[in-house]
Design a protein around this motif. Sequence first.
Motif, PDB file in Angstrom:
ATOM      1  N   ALA A 102       0.728  -1.299   0.030  1.00 31.00           N
ATOM      2  CA  ALA A 102      -0.029   0.002   0.017  1.00 31.00           C
ATOM      3  C   ALA A 102       0.807   1.327  -0.011  1.00 31.00           C
ATOM      4  CB  ALA A 102      -0.887   0.036   1.131  1.00 31.00           C
ATOM      5  N   LEU A 103       1.934   1.363   0.839  1.00 31.56           N
ATOM      6  CA  LEU A 103       3.073   2.284   0.573  1.00 31.56           C
ATOM      7  C   LEU A 103       3.443   2.793  -0.681  1.00 31.56           C
ATOM      8  CD1 LEU A 103       5.143   2.014   3.919  1.00 31.56           C
ATOM      9  CD2 LEU A 103       3.455   3.807   3.495  1.00 31.56           C
ATOM     10  N   ASP A 111       0.292  11.669  -0.044  1.00 30.62           N
ATOM     11  CA  ASP A 111       1.096  12.061   0.988  1.00 30.62           C
ATOM     12  C   ASP A 111       0.725  10.989   2.199  1.00 30.62           C
ATOM     13  OD1 ASP A 111       3.055  13.454   2.606  1.00 30.62           O
ATOM     14  OD2 ASP A 111       1.222  14.232   3.579  1.00 30.62           O
ATOM     15  N   VAL A 112       1.683  10.134   2.370  1.00 28.97           N
ATOM     16  CA  VAL A 112       1.736   9.453   3.764  1.00 28.97           C
ATOM     17  C   VAL A 112       2.717   9.978   4.953  1.00 28.97           C
ATOM     18  CG1 VAL A 112       2.011   7.036   4.783  1.00 28.97           C
ATOM     19  CG2 VAL A 112       1.198   7.264   2.459  1.00 28.97           C
ATOM     20  N   PRO A 113       2.014  10.332   6.071  1.00 28.91           N
ATOM     21  CA  PRO A 113       0.521  10.100   6.400  1.00 28.91           C
ATOM     22  C   PRO A 113      -0.326  11.316   6.354  1.00 28.91           C
ATOM     23  CG  PRO A 113       2.006  10.955   8.217  1.00 28.91           C
ATOM     24  CD  PRO A 113       3.026  10.708   6.930  1.00 28.91           C
ATOM     25  N   PRO A 145       7.637   6.139   3.966  1.00 29.68           N
ATOM     26  CA  PRO A 145       8.305   6.282   5.292  1.00 29.68           C
ATOM     27  C   PRO A 145       8.219   4.689   5.858  1.00 29.68           C
ATOM     28  CG  PRO A 145       5.849   6.877   5.128  1.00 29.68           C
ATOM     29  CD  PRO A 145       6.139   6.520   3.629  1.00 29.68           C
ATOM     30  N   ARG A 146       8.585   4.676   7.259  1.00 28.29           N
ATOM     31  CA  ARG A 146       8.709   3.516   7.966  1.00 28.29           C
ATOM     32  C   ARG A 146       7.492   3.358   8.482  1.00 28.29           C
ATOM     33  NH1 ARG A 146      12.746   3.994  12.575  1.00 28.29           N
ATOM     34  NH2 ARG A 146      11.804   6.044  12.813  1.00 28.29           N
ATOM     35  N   LEU A 147       7.101   1.996   8.620  1.00 23.33           N
ATOM     36  CA  LEU A 147       5.789   1.496   8.626  1.00 23.33           C
ATOM     37  C   LEU A 147       5.182   1.456  10.112  1.00 23.33           C
ATOM     38  CD1 LEU A 147       3.225   0.520   7.370  1.00 23.33           C
ATOM     39  CD2 LEU A 147       4.164  -2.011   7.551  1.00 23.33           C
ATOM     40  N   SER A 200       4.587   6.150   9.170  1.00 24.50           N
ATOM     41  CA  SER A 200       3.653   6.025   8.245  1.00 24.50           C
ATOM     42  C   SER A 200       1.991   6.524   8.751  1.00 24.50           C
ATOM     43  CB  SER A 200       3.504   4.429   7.648  1.00 24.50           C
ATOM     44  OG  SER A 200       3.042   3.673   8.815  1.00 24.50           O
ATOM     45  N   THR A 201       2.073   6.795   9.960  1.00 22.35           N
ATOM     46  CA  THR A 201       1.096   7.267  10.533  1.00 22.35           C
ATOM     47  C   THR A 201       0.871   8.620  11.141  1.00 22.35           C
ATOM     48  OG1 THR A 201       1.372   6.097  12.427  1.00 22.35           O
ATOM     49  CG2 THR A 201      -0.116   4.751  11.029  1.00 22.35           C
TER      50      THR A 201
END
Length: 354
Positions: A270-271, A280-282, A301-303, A348-349
């Motif tokens: 998904a990333l 853009d994440v997040p 980004p790191r998950l 990622s969040t």
Amino acid sequence: MSDLPATIANGNPGRRKGNRVTMDEVAERANVSPSTVSLFLRDPDAVSSKRAERIREAIAETGYTINRLAGALAASHSRTVAVIVPSMINAFFSETLQAMQDVFEARGYQLLISNSNYDPDRELELLRAHLSWSPAALVLTGNQHQAARSLLEATGIPVAQMWELGDEPFHLQVGFFHEDVGAALAEHLYQSGVRRFTYVGSRMHLDHRAQKRAEGFRAWLEKKGCTATIIALEESTSEVVLTQVFDQLAKTADQPQGLCCSNDVLAIGALFEARRRGIDVPGQLAIAGFGDLPLSKLSAPRLTTVRPYPLEIGRTVATRLLQWIETGTLPAEPETVDLGFELIVRESTCAVPD
């Protein structure tokens, strides 16, 4: 007819092929009693270092191998432990199996491993096949074994369930509550400011642990007055599947969204899809997974993910089972060991300080 001497078996000159080296012969060569050799084979640390070294040399010189069939007939069970996992390629189960193997091998037991591919009918077939080898114990994955319950209750040997806690345990359950995993991820996304939520899981019609994580995710959000969309994929991760998922997410792109995936492989996919679409994440989409695979620390980004404890699960199962195997007893009441899990928050969040 050949004038050559009889085939030499197990490295012992003059021994005809098919005649095994006996424990008595090893004992004679090592200048110890057969009972000392037997004790060494069961527990090397229980024998003095000098005797242990002589026994090792005698075994190497004679090529002695343990006759586990004879031992099984004498003890009514073999020195094997049957383990059924739903997947042989899943990294979680591989780590658990390795930890179990390390503990059991140190006590002279071997694992008899098979893969059910998340199919309860296949699991039942494998269970019957394993029982025909008279294992010393059984290890199953999860706690949904209704079709096999009567068979398991009649075995008379320790039965452990791993990777999940729930109702109606046999002798031992080691793991955690998957509903709590889903709730922890939902709470984190909610506190991160997300107000539109999607849970994506692959093969949840077979993998009921992923289904329980989805249920926990949805139930926690319902208490907050939020609705979670559950997308159940019938197949494993693929570019086509993720494209369809993101097309559906795009229909409700007016608010910050959170995408929770049933495993890290799906979340990392998904990333990649989000980057391909310029999402853009997040900032526009927060993404979280489950498993804390090595790549989860390296993604960009790191998950954010949940870390279970596969090694601890394997060690705990093996250690508890060995206690009952070696004493020839079963627990008066089923034992449950909740090892929990850890929420690992990464970029990622939400923004994470260095």
